[in-house]
Design a protein around this motif. Structure first.
Motif, PDB file in Angstrom:
ATOM      1  N   LYS A  22      -6.656   3.366  -3.501  1.00 23.99           N
ATOM      2  CA  LYS A  22      -7.775   2.528  -3.048  1.00 23.99           C
ATOM      3  C   LYS A  22      -8.941   3.366  -2.534  1.00 23.99           C
TER       4      LYS A  22
ATOM      5  N   ASP B 258       0.820  -1.220   0.000  1.00 24.35           N
ATOM      6  CA  ASP B 258       0.000   0.000   0.000  1.00 24.35           C
ATOM      7  C   ASP B 258       0.847   1.261   0.000  1.00 24.35           C
ATOM      8  N   GLY B 259       2.142   1.108   0.284  1.00 24.62           N
ATOM      9  CA  GLY B 259       3.031   2.265   0.306  1.00 24.62           C
ATOM     10  C   GLY B 259       3.675   2.551  -1.055  1.00 24.62           C
TER      11      GLY B 259
ATOM     12  N   ALA C  90      -2.442   2.967  -1.274  1.00 26.79           N
ATOM     13  CA  ALA C  90      -3.509   3.153  -0.278  1.00 26.79           C
ATOM     14  C   ALA C  90      -4.395   4.332  -0.674  1.00 26.79           C
ATOM     15  N   GLU C  91      -3.780   5.385  -1.186  1.00 28.35           N
ATOM     16  CA  GLU C  91      -4.570   6.543  -1.622  1.00 28.35           C
ATOM     17  C   GLU C  91      -5.405   6.190  -2.848  1.00 28.35           C
TER      18      GLU C  91
ATOM     19  N   THR D  97       0.034   7.067  -3.274  1.00 25.62           N
ATOM     20  CA  THR D  97       0.339   5.711  -2.817  1.00 25.62           C
ATOM     21  C   THR D  97      -0.813   4.797  -3.222  1.00 25.62           C
TER      22      THR D  97
END
Lengths: 411, 411
Positions: free
Chosen positions: A126, A105-106, A123-124, A121
């Protein structure tokens, strides 16, 4: 894996033969592709799997080289998805170290050519949206061997002699690129292409432009491109482009950028060699150039996966896979007499969408003897597989039905 | 597998947290199911995988026992298929030795209750037809924990405390049972049930009827039952019923007979204990009997799979899976306030058919604080998940939306 491999080989890949013995039938039958096809396939099969894909099932794969690994024809199933254990491999540059998966996720990807460019990233990403799409992932050179078998005189087509196994059908999940672009203010300027750059570490001593994996595809694909982090229900493995891969549905493998680190909306195609002169459609012996068509959209294609051997006289189910590239596949015909006559096969199983392949089946009664089995697909726009594809210097985009035809000896 | 597991855990299962740090956001958030839910899950997670499934990914699984292994909620993806590496396990009897996979096509299954009863090999079945179907494979007791959490006084419901992970969605290929029956002259006599018998070796010293895995399902399923040899593009592993499994689409796991050795069309249900008194719907503390409803068709169900932790204030994509058992799932609503209000989620990805699950997503802006996330599905026949399922003594067929609701702390 080893045990499972043995089981696959004996019970599935060569199952017919095993059965013939087990069930006390007559002498085992055998099948082969037209004679010249056999020779090159055998030796590479003996090569061990390279370390980065040591977890794959060796019994289902043909190792041409550390960067070119083909799925055996008999290992292509009918339940639509291709497991990562047997999915083909083709890299233009060595994969990065698997340490890039330590924090999936990073992983950071730079988004350029938008009004508010930034690095995001996974995660962002997502948080921006979700899309799931099934696509045929296929090497641009899948079927090259059928071109190479027809070369005459001094003609030469270099590249891996793939038959049908540099392809699979997989399901991806990720964020629609369109959602990412909209979140960053939309396209900046006259965007005509989507240009993705891979995260491979470039070999020292070479000009980056000559080796970097950077491809451009028309902006029209903005409606379907996704930045994917999941494949077939799992985080994408390093070998298949994890932690993040740019998926261009309907386009050949090279356009689906692994470990994507930059996605830019650009006015021009990248001048990287892999785009400017490689993966271009040109005559045998000619050089590639930006003026030639790029290897982008996949043409309609199909091939039979069974029976390969062990066929016995009587009722047989001829099965295979078919896809239309950018268009849904609408029809598949099968011939058991080398193309003299054709019968329409039936599709089986769910339709995973226009970019996926479909499994097909045709029940036929085969008498003892030699039969030449072939399949011919038609897509939703009426495009039909030709008997022979027009030869090209790179051996790309083969879709003729004659090449992958099978000669089967029925006992 | 080990390495891949670590990557899964750090990058995927607990990815949000990893990201929060990597991207320099505020303190990591955390999520949990309602307090009591946490306790039982943790200890079993430490148990090692038994040898027959040593090839699975330990980081994605909760080992309750050697015969009951659950997929972690965070390991359920959105790309529709559940990889065998993380698919749940539930056996009523120890699996047979994997030597039964040595000759997959030679595996024999007796077909009875037809005019021309015969024992057929898998190779012979492959000549009779082909069907491919995606189904939700789910333990009858999936969600039992939510019943157990509500027990009062001396009430007891024995059995594995599954939450949502005793389920997956897989694609099977095999022969339609109907084609096999027709090839053998059709049903003989008054067939009212399809009775399948598993190939497990029965423990010595016990009455066979008390331990044999033999289940009967209504003959109406003859239109959809398949005898499958392939799952998700590969020969079925021993752990999941290879070389041949009887698949009853829409029915709970126990009805899908592994290593099937006999399939009979029968006038009566089998009197085996697993059918006569086990897997029956009855009150807590009551005994099972043939007069009670059998655990057959799966009810409409759904659950959220993300965010589980790492959620931060702002836009979040709430995702999960939903299915309708025998009917297509037609609608999923999501609540972020514990069921006070609901919003309709969107389905994502291809529709694999009425027996499969679908992935859903709802983008929501979540402020910092605690939120209770829940999902509620409706099937094509208008059946809606209730808030609470009616409690039953076996803890079967849970489909209430309150149980799997998630309490998420947003940072």
């Amino acid at each position: 894996m080893g045990d499972k491999g043995v089981i696959d080989r004996r019970g599935f890949l060569a199952g017919g033969t095993g059965l013939a013995v087990a069930a006390g039938f007559g002498s085992a039958a055998s099948a082969q592709e037209p004679a010249p096809a056999q020779a090159p396939a055998a030796p590479p099969a003996a090569k061990p799997l390279p370390a980065y894909v040591a977890w794959k099932d060796p019994e289902t794969l043909i190792v041409h080289s550390n960067q070119t690994i083909e799925t055996k024809r008999g290992a292509i199933g009918t339940s639509l998805v291709t497991d990562e254990d047997r999915l083909y491999i083709r890299n233009n540059v060595n994969p990065p170290p698997d340490s890039i998966l330590a924090d999936r996720d990073g992983w950071r990807v730079e988004i350029a050519g938008v009004r508010e460019p930034r690095t995001l990233t996974v995660a962002e990403l997502k948080g921006l949206g979700l899309a799931t799409v099934a696509t045929v992932l296929q090497c641009s050179g899948n079927g090259r061997k059928y071109f190479q078998d027809k070369l005459t005189g001094g003609q030469k087509i270099s590249g891996t002699p793939w038959t049908v196994g540099a392809a699979g059908c997989v399901i991806w999940s990720g964020v629609p690129l369109k959602a990412v672009v909209e979140a960053l203010g939309g396209a900046d300027g006259r965007a005509r292409f989507i240009t993705g750059t891979g995260g491979e570490e470039l070999p020292a001593g070479l000009k980056p432009k000559d080796v970097i994996v950077e491809r451009s595809v028309p902006i029209a694909n903005l409606d379907t491109v996704i930045l994917a982090w999941e494949m077939n229900g799992k985080p994408i493995s390093l070998a298949h482009g994890g932690p993040l891969r740019m998926i261009v549905p309907g386009y050949s493998g090279v356009n689906n950028i692994k470990y994507v680190k930059t996605v830019a909306l650009t006015e021009q195609e990248t001048d990287a060699k892999i785009q400017a002169s490689s993966y271009r459609m040109h005559g045998v012996g000619e050089k590639g150039s930006p003026s030639q068509p790029s290897v982008w959209e996949q043409p309609v294609r199909s091939w039979i996966t069974a029976p390969l051997e062990g066929a016995k006289a009587g009722r047989n189910q001829i099965v295979g896979v078919a896809f239309g590239g950018m268009n849904a596949v609408s029809r598949v015909e099968v011939s058991v007499d080398g193309g003299a006559t054709w019968r329409e096969a039936a599709f089986v199983g769910p339709d995973l969408g226009r970019f996926a392949w479909r499994a097909f089946v045709l029940p036929v009664d085969l008498p003892a003897g030699r039969h030449v089995l072939a399949s011919r697909a038609t897509d939703a726009k009426g495009n039909v597989q030709p008997e022979e594809s027009e030869i090209n210097g790179g051996g790309y985009s083969h879709n003729g039905w004659r090449g992958p035809a099978l000669t089967v000896e029925v006992a």
